[in-house]
Design an enzyme around this catalytic site. Structure first.
Site, PDB file in Angstrom:
ATOM      1  N   ALA A 200      41.467  26.569  52.262  1.00  0.00           N
ATOM      2  CA  ALA A 200      42.589  26.417  53.190  1.00  0.00           C
ATOM      3  C   ALA A 200      42.087  26.316  54.623  1.00  0.00           C
ATOM      4  O   ALA A 200      42.610  25.535  55.431  1.00  0.00           O
ATOM      5  CB  ALA A 200      43.549  27.593  53.038  1.00  0.00           C
TER       6      ALA A 200
ATOM      7  N   HIS B 158      42.756  26.756  48.954  1.00  0.00           N
ATOM      8  CA  HIS B 158      42.857  28.197  48.724  1.00  0.00           C
ATOM      9  C   HIS B 158      41.767  28.916  49.512  1.00  0.00           C
ATOM     10  O   HIS B 158      40.593  28.525  49.467  1.00  0.00           O
ATOM     11  CB  HIS B 158      42.687  28.526  47.237  1.00  0.00           C
ATOM     12  CG  HIS B 158      42.527  29.999  46.959  1.00  0.00           C
ATOM     13  ND1 HIS B 158      41.380  30.544  46.402  1.00  0.00           N
ATOM     14  CD2 HIS B 158      43.367  31.039  47.196  1.00  0.00           C
ATOM     15  CE1 HIS B 158      41.528  31.852  46.294  1.00  0.00           C
ATOM     16  NE2 HIS B 158      42.721  32.178  46.761  1.00  0.00           N
ATOM     17  N   SER B 159      42.149  29.942  50.286  1.00  0.00           N
ATOM     18  CA  SER B 159      41.202  30.801  50.977  1.00  0.00           C
ATOM     19  C   SER B 159      40.281  29.973  51.877  1.00  0.00           C
ATOM     20  O   SER B 159      40.755  29.334  52.806  1.00  0.00           O
ATOM     21  CB  SER B 159      40.420  31.625  49.940  1.00  0.00           C
ATOM     22  OG  SER B 159      39.714  32.681  50.528  1.00  0.00           O
ATOM     23  N   MET B 160      38.967  29.963  51.627  1.00  0.00           N
ATOM     24  CA  MET B 160      38.077  29.154  52.447  1.00  0.00           C
ATOM     25  C   MET B 160      38.474  27.690  52.417  1.00  0.00           C
ATOM     26  O   MET B 160      38.363  26.973  53.419  1.00  0.00           O
ATOM     27  CB  MET B 160      36.628  29.320  51.987  1.00  0.00           C
ATOM     28  CG  MET B 160      35.617  28.589  52.857  1.00  0.00           C
ATOM     29  SD  MET B 160      33.909  28.736  52.266  1.00  0.00           S
ATOM     30  CE  MET B 160      33.912  27.515  50.943  1.00  0.00           C
TER      31      MET B 160
ATOM     32  N   HIS C  72      45.020  37.733  45.729  1.00  0.00           N
ATOM     33  CA  HIS C  72      44.445  36.612  46.468  1.00  0.00           C
ATOM     34  C   HIS C  72      44.362  35.343  45.618  1.00  0.00           C
ATOM     35  O   HIS C  72      44.502  34.237  46.125  1.00  0.00           O
ATOM     36  CB  HIS C  72      43.060  37.016  46.965  1.00  0.00           C
ATOM     37  CG  HIS C  72      42.407  36.032  47.866  1.00  0.00           C
ATOM     38  ND1 HIS C  72      43.000  35.546  49.016  1.00  0.00           N
ATOM     39  CD2 HIS C  72      41.173  35.428  47.794  1.00  0.00           C
ATOM     40  CE1 HIS C  72      42.178  34.699  49.623  1.00  0.00           C
ATOM     41  NE2 HIS C  72      41.067  34.600  48.898  1.00  0.00           N
TER      42      HIS C  72
END
Length: 287
Positions: A105, A101-103, A263
């Protein structure tokens, strides 16, 4: 849905990391990577909805219950890549999938592109490439980062008199989250201190990056991906707002889904977590 997890500490050659283990020992191996300033609780809703997987949900270095990096060290994105590879080594996994997820990813993409022989599949949530910077801005960026680093010693973490105040602050933070999501992250991310509670996270995590990959660098990593990729994008998230995003995905063999939510759609509520799980279940457990 509730699912028991095992709390573990992983003694890597260079650092000790904490993690939650979900699923059967003989399940498909998956390492789950959270976003910036989050922790392993980011997957508290999603992991139970992914049966048949052996999920190692890490606290990244400097986050949650994991150790901080030593004095003088930094938190470059590629250092997280090395950490993840060491975690796979500790479990004896030559091939594994990544759920990011996010960073998390972004770290997943870097590792899969650099060592395609190690990564089976990528399941990504509202993240793909880091924020980029071009060569002409590099001197100014380094100057800002050095000044911030020199000033860090004079700064103190916020202290919240009550747990609820910290939850409210996290709700308003970067990548705003629901109250329930903020409570899950705060339960793992806070520690008691004089006057109340403060965050466990390393203060150095808030420093600006001294150097960024250029857009060409970022594109090179995406182009080098060889494993199947499944990308979930939040309609009210952060990924769709990135510059040149459509260009980044043009003609890429990436499974793409746009889901309602913010997000942290996989954590904000059970419905969002189920929608994400529906995208990933058959993908991460191919027949």
């Amino acid at each position: 849905m509730k699912m028991a997890f095992e709390e573990v500490r992983l003694s890597l050659p260079h650092i000790e990391l904490a993690a939650h283990l979900y699923g059967p020992e003989d399940g498909q191996p998956v390492i789950a990577l959270h976003g910036w300033l989050d922790n392993a609780a980011s997957f508290a809703r999603l992991a139970p909805k992914l049966p048949g997987l052996r999920i190692v949900a890490l606290d990244f270095a400097g986050h949650g219950h994991s150790d901080h990096r030593p004095a003088g060290a930094s938190y470059a994105i590629w250092d997280y890549v090395h950490d993840v590879l060491q975690v796979a080594e500790q479990f004896g996994w030559q091939r594994f999938s990544l759920l990011g997820h996010s960073m998390g990813a972004i770290v997943s993409v870097l590792l899969a592109a650099a060592l395609p022989e190690r990564v089976e599949r990528l399941a990504l949530i509202d993240g793909l490439i880091p924020y980029t910077g071009e060569a002409d801005s590099a001197p100014q960026r380094l100057a800002e980062a050095l000044k911030a680093q020199m000033a860090l010693a004079g700064k103190r973490k916020p202290v919240y008199a009550e747990f609820e105040r910290a939850v409210e602050a996290r709700m308003r933070g970067v990548g705003a989250v629901s109250r329930e999501a903020a409570e899950l992250l705060a339960q793992r991310g806070l520690m008691p201190t004089r006057g109340g509670y403060t965050w466990r996270t390393d203060s150095r995590l808030t420093l600006p990056s001294p150097m960024r990959l250029t857009y060409a660098h970022a594109m090179a990593f995406v182009e080098q991906l060889q494993c199947p990729v499944n990308l979930v994008m939040a309609e009210q998230g952060m990924l769709l707002a990135q510059p040149r995003f459509d260009e980044l995905l043009a003609n890429r063999p990436i499974i793409q889904s746009r889901l309602p939510g913010g997000h942290h759609l996989h954590l904000d509520d059970e419905d969002g977590a189920q929608l994400v799980a529906d995208c990933f279940n058959s993908f991460l457990r191919p027949s």
